[in-house]
Design an enzyme around this catalytic site. Sequence first.
Site, PDB file in Angstrom:
ATOM      1  N   SER A 257       0.848  -1.195   0.000  1.00 53.05           N
ATOM      2  CA  SER A 257       0.000   0.000   0.000  1.00 53.05           C
ATOM      3  C   SER A 257       0.876   1.235   0.000  1.00 53.05           C
ATOM      4  CB  SER A 257      -0.919   0.031   1.222  1.00 53.05           C
ATOM      5  OG  SER A 257      -1.603   1.271   1.303  1.00 53.05           O
TER       6      SER A 257
ATOM      7  N   VAL B  61       7.242   2.385   4.228  1.00 54.31           N
ATOM      8  CA  VAL B  61       8.158   1.558   3.443  1.00 54.31           C
ATOM      9  C   VAL B  61       7.780   1.618   1.962  1.00 54.31           C
ATOM     10  CG1 VAL B  61       9.188  -0.728   3.168  1.00 54.31           C
ATOM     11  CG2 VAL B  61       8.494   0.052   5.440  1.00 54.31           C
ATOM     12  N   CYS B  62       6.496   1.516   1.682  1.00 53.58           N
ATOM     13  CA  CYS B  62       6.033   1.578   0.285  1.00 53.58           C
ATOM     14  C   CYS B  62       6.307   2.945  -0.322  1.00 53.58           C
ATOM     15  CB  CYS B  62       4.542   1.272   0.219  1.00 53.58           C
ATOM     16  SG  CYS B  62       4.085  -0.354   0.845  1.00 53.58           S
ATOM     17  N   GLU B  63       6.108   3.974   0.476  1.00 47.20           N
ATOM     18  CA  GLU B  63       6.374   5.334   0.021  1.00 47.20           C
ATOM     19  C   GLU B  63       7.840   5.477  -0.376  1.00 47.20           C
ATOM     20  OE1 GLU B  63       5.467   9.851   1.636  1.00 47.20           O
ATOM     21  OE2 GLU B  63       6.033   8.300   3.084  1.00 47.20           O
TER      22      GLU B  63
END
Length: 216
Positions: free
Chosen positions: A101, A106-108
Amino acid sequence: MNKTLLALVGLIAMTSAGCTMSFNRSAADGFTYQNIPVATSTATPGEGHTVTFKGTPLPLEGPGITIGEPLRDARLAKDDLSLVNIADTKGKVRIISIVPSLDTKVCEQQTHYLSEKNKGLDQRVQLITVSVDTPFAQSRFAKEAKINNVLFLSDYRGAEFGKTYGLLVKDPHVLARTVMVVDRDNVVRYLQVTPELAQLPDMEAAFQAAQRLVQG
Protein backbone atom coordinates in the site's frame (compact mmCIF):
# COMPACT_ATOMS: atom_id res chain seq x y z
CA MET A 1 -7.53 -12.54 13.03
CA ASN A 2 -4.46 -12.57 15.28
CA LYS A 3 -2.79 -9.51 16.79
CA THR A 4 -0.07 -9.33 14.15
CA LEU A 5 -2.54 -9.28 11.28
CA LEU A 6 -4.64 -6.69 13.10
CA ALA A 7 -1.51 -4.57 13.47
CA LEU A 8 -0.82 -4.79 9.74
CA VAL A 9 -4.41 -3.86 8.87
CA GLY A 10 -4.25 -0.98 11.32
CA LEU A 11 -0.97 0.22 9.91
CA ILE A 12 -2.38 0.38 6.40
CA ALA A 13 -5.55 2.12 7.58
CA MET A 14 -3.92 4.68 9.87
CA THR A 15 -1.22 5.71 7.43
CA SER A 16 -3.82 6.69 4.83
CA ALA A 17 -3.77 10.07 6.54
CA GLY A 18 -0.50 9.99 8.47
CA CYS A 19 1.77 9.07 5.58
CA THR A 20 0.31 11.86 3.44
CA MET A 21 0.88 14.44 6.15
CA SER A 22 4.45 13.24 6.60
CA PHE A 23 5.10 13.64 2.89
CA ASN A 24 3.55 17.10 2.78
CA ARG A 25 5.87 18.30 5.54
CA SER A 26 8.93 17.37 3.47
CA ALA A 27 7.58 18.08 -0.01
CA ALA A 28 9.20 21.52 -0.29
CA ASP A 29 12.70 20.12 0.33
CA GLY A 30 12.26 16.77 -1.36
CA PHE A 31 11.48 13.37 0.09
CA THR A 32 13.28 12.46 3.30
CA TYR A 33 14.72 8.95 3.08
CA GLN A 34 14.80 6.82 6.23
CA ASN A 35 17.11 3.99 7.23
CA ILE A 36 14.78 1.10 6.39
CA PRO A 37 16.31 -2.42 6.23
CA VAL A 38 16.90 -3.83 2.73
CA ALA A 39 16.18 -7.51 2.13
CA THR A 40 19.23 -9.56 1.15
CA SER A 41 17.29 -12.66 0.05
CA THR A 42 14.04 -13.48 -1.69
CA ALA A 43 10.89 -15.35 -0.78
CA THR A 44 9.25 -17.74 -3.22
CA PRO A 45 5.97 -16.51 -4.67
CA GLY A 46 2.95 -18.76 -4.99
CA GLU A 47 0.60 -21.07 -3.12
CA GLY A 48 2.28 -22.97 -0.30
CA HIS A 49 4.79 -20.19 0.40
CA THR A 50 4.71 -17.28 2.82
CA VAL A 51 6.10 -13.86 3.60
CA THR A 52 6.21 -12.47 7.11
CA PHE A 53 5.10 -9.35 8.91
CA LYS A 54 7.12 -8.82 12.08
CA GLY A 55 7.99 -12.49 11.98
CA THR A 56 4.48 -13.87 11.58
CA PRO A 57 4.08 -15.95 8.39
CA LEU A 58 1.38 -14.86 5.95
CA PRO A 59 0.35 -17.27 3.16
CA LEU A 60 0.49 -16.30 -0.51
CA GLU A 61 -2.18 -17.14 -3.07
CA GLY A 62 -1.91 -18.13 -6.72
CA PRO A 63 0.68 -19.84 -8.93
CA GLY A 64 4.15 -18.37 -8.49
CA ILE A 65 6.23 -16.69 -11.17
CA THR A 66 9.94 -17.44 -11.65
CA ILE A 67 12.86 -15.91 -13.48
CA GLY A 68 12.84 -16.94 -17.14
CA GLU A 69 9.06 -17.11 -17.43
CA PRO A 70 7.06 -14.69 -19.58
CA LEU A 71 4.68 -12.19 -18.04
CA ARG A 72 1.17 -13.56 -17.67
CA ASP A 73 -2.05 -11.84 -18.64
CA ALA A 74 -3.47 -9.83 -15.76
CA ARG A 75 -5.61 -6.71 -15.95
CA LEU A 76 -4.79 -3.66 -13.88
CA ALA A 77 -6.57 -0.31 -13.64
CA LYS A 78 -5.02 2.97 -14.77
CA ASP A 79 -5.81 6.36 -13.24
CA ASP A 80 -8.80 6.80 -15.55
CA LEU A 81 -10.17 3.38 -14.48
CA SER A 82 -9.46 1.86 -17.89
CA LEU A 83 -7.88 -1.59 -17.78
CA VAL A 84 -4.48 -2.57 -19.15
CA ASN A 85 -3.05 -6.05 -19.46
CA ILE A 86 0.37 -6.05 -17.80
CA ALA A 87 1.59 -8.42 -20.52
CA ASP A 88 0.73 -5.79 -23.15
CA THR A 89 3.32 -3.35 -21.82
CA LYS A 90 6.08 -5.12 -23.78
CA GLY A 91 8.43 -3.29 -26.11
CA LYS A 92 10.66 -1.73 -23.47
CA VAL A 93 12.60 -3.05 -20.52
CA ARG A 94 10.44 -2.60 -17.43
CA ILE A 95 11.09 -2.33 -13.72
CA ILE A 96 7.89 -3.36 -11.94
CA SER A 97 7.82 -2.32 -8.30
CA ILE A 98 5.04 -4.01 -6.31
CA VAL A 99 4.01 -2.61 -2.92
CA PRO A 100 1.36 -3.57 -0.34
CA SER A 101 0.00 0.00 0.00
CA LEU A 102 1.38 3.40 -0.98
CA ASP A 103 0.08 4.79 2.31
CA THR A 104 2.83 3.17 4.37
CA LYS A 105 6.32 4.53 4.96
CA VAL A 106 8.16 1.56 3.44
CA CYS A 107 6.03 1.58 0.29
CA GLU A 108 6.37 5.33 0.02
CA GLN A 109 10.16 5.11 0.19
CA GLN A 110 10.30 2.21 -2.26
CA THR A 111 8.31 4.25 -4.78
CA HIS A 112 10.41 7.39 -4.32
CA TYR A 113 13.56 5.30 -4.73
CA LEU A 114 12.24 3.88 -8.00
CA SER A 115 11.41 7.38 -9.25
CA GLU A 116 14.36 9.39 -7.96
CA LYS A 117 17.38 7.08 -7.68
CA ASN A 118 17.20 5.08 -10.92
CA LYS A 119 20.35 6.77 -12.35
CA GLY A 120 18.66 7.93 -15.52
CA LEU A 121 17.12 4.57 -16.34
CA ASP A 122 13.71 6.24 -16.54
CA GLN A 123 14.85 7.65 -19.90
CA ARG A 124 15.34 4.15 -21.32
CA VAL A 125 13.07 1.79 -19.38
CA GLN A 126 9.49 1.94 -18.18
CA LEU A 127 8.99 2.31 -14.44
CA ILE A 128 5.79 0.74 -13.10
CA THR A 129 4.35 0.62 -9.59
CA VAL A 130 1.57 -1.86 -8.76
CA SER A 131 -0.49 -1.84 -5.55
CA VAL A 132 -3.99 -2.64 -4.33
CA ASP A 133 -4.65 1.05 -3.66
CA THR A 134 -7.48 2.49 -5.73
CA PRO A 135 -6.50 4.43 -8.85
CA PHE A 136 -7.74 7.59 -7.11
CA ALA A 137 -5.40 7.01 -4.16
CA GLN A 138 -2.51 6.29 -6.53
CA SER A 139 -3.17 9.51 -8.44
CA ARG A 140 -3.29 11.50 -5.20
CA PHE A 141 -0.02 9.96 -4.07
CA ALA A 142 1.74 10.65 -7.39
CA LYS A 143 0.57 14.27 -7.40
CA GLU A 144 1.58 14.97 -3.81
CA ALA A 145 4.90 13.15 -4.25
CA LYS A 146 5.52 14.97 -7.53
CA ILE A 147 6.26 11.68 -9.26
CA ASN A 148 5.62 11.82 -12.99
CA ASN A 149 8.04 9.22 -14.36
CA VAL A 150 6.28 6.15 -12.95
CA LEU A 151 3.19 4.42 -14.35
CA PHE A 152 0.87 3.52 -11.46
CA LEU A 153 -1.38 0.50 -11.96
CA SER A 154 -4.01 -0.65 -9.47
CA ASP A 155 -4.89 -4.23 -8.56
CA TYR A 156 -7.95 -3.18 -6.56
CA ARG A 157 -10.37 -5.10 -8.81
CA GLY A 158 -10.22 -8.50 -7.16
CA ALA A 159 -6.40 -8.68 -7.03
CA GLU A 160 -6.19 -10.40 -10.43
CA PHE A 161 -2.51 -9.49 -10.76
CA GLY A 162 -1.63 -10.70 -7.26
CA LYS A 163 -3.40 -14.02 -7.75
CA THR A 164 -1.92 -14.55 -11.22
CA TYR A 165 1.65 -14.05 -10.01
CA GLY A 166 1.38 -15.72 -6.60
CA LEU A 167 1.93 -12.38 -4.87
CA LEU A 168 -1.38 -11.91 -3.09
CA VAL A 169 -1.12 -12.02 0.69
CA LYS A 170 -4.40 -13.73 1.49
CA ASP A 171 -4.97 -11.92 4.75
CA PRO A 172 -5.12 -8.90 4.89
CA HIS A 173 -5.46 -8.82 1.07
CA VAL A 174 -2.36 -6.86 0.04
CA LEU A 175 0.43 -7.59 -2.41
CA ALA A 176 3.77 -9.01 -1.33
CA ARG A 177 6.58 -6.48 -1.62
CA THR A 178 8.38 -7.30 -4.86
CA VAL A 179 10.55 -5.89 -7.60
CA MET A 180 10.87 -7.54 -11.00
CA VAL A 181 12.74 -6.60 -14.15
CA VAL A 182 11.24 -7.67 -17.46
CA ASP A 183 12.97 -7.58 -20.84
CA ARG A 184 11.61 -6.22 -24.12
CA ASP A 185 10.19 -9.64 -25.01
CA ASN A 186 8.18 -9.91 -21.77
CA VAL A 187 10.49 -12.38 -20.03
CA VAL A 188 11.15 -11.92 -16.30
CA ARG A 189 14.91 -11.50 -15.88
CA TYR A 190 15.12 -10.41 -12.23
CA LEU A 191 12.78 -11.10 -9.32
CA GLN A 192 12.93 -10.40 -5.60
CA VAL A 193 10.09 -10.89 -3.14
CA THR A 194 11.05 -9.51 0.25
CA PRO A 195 10.69 -12.25 2.88
CA GLU A 196 9.55 -9.62 5.41
CA LEU A 197 6.94 -7.02 4.40
CA ALA A 198 8.64 -4.34 6.50
CA GLN A 199 11.86 -4.60 4.47
CA LEU A 200 12.69 -2.83 1.23
CA PRO A 201 13.69 -4.80 -1.85
CA ASP A 202 17.21 -4.30 -3.21
CA MET A 203 16.37 -1.62 -5.75
CA GLU A 204 20.02 -1.14 -6.68
CA ALA A 205 20.24 -4.77 -7.78
CA ALA A 206 17.10 -4.30 -9.85
CA PHE A 207 18.56 -1.18 -11.48
CA GLN A 208 21.72 -3.10 -12.34
CA ALA A 209 19.66 -5.89 -13.91
CA ALA A 210 17.74 -3.36 -15.99
CA GLN A 211 20.97 -1.65 -17.02
CA ARG A 212 22.40 -4.93 -18.30
CA LEU A 213 19.28 -5.51 -20.40
CA VAL A 214 19.39 -2.01 -21.86
CA GLN A 215 23.03 -2.41 -22.82
CA GLY A 216 22.68 -5.98 -24.08
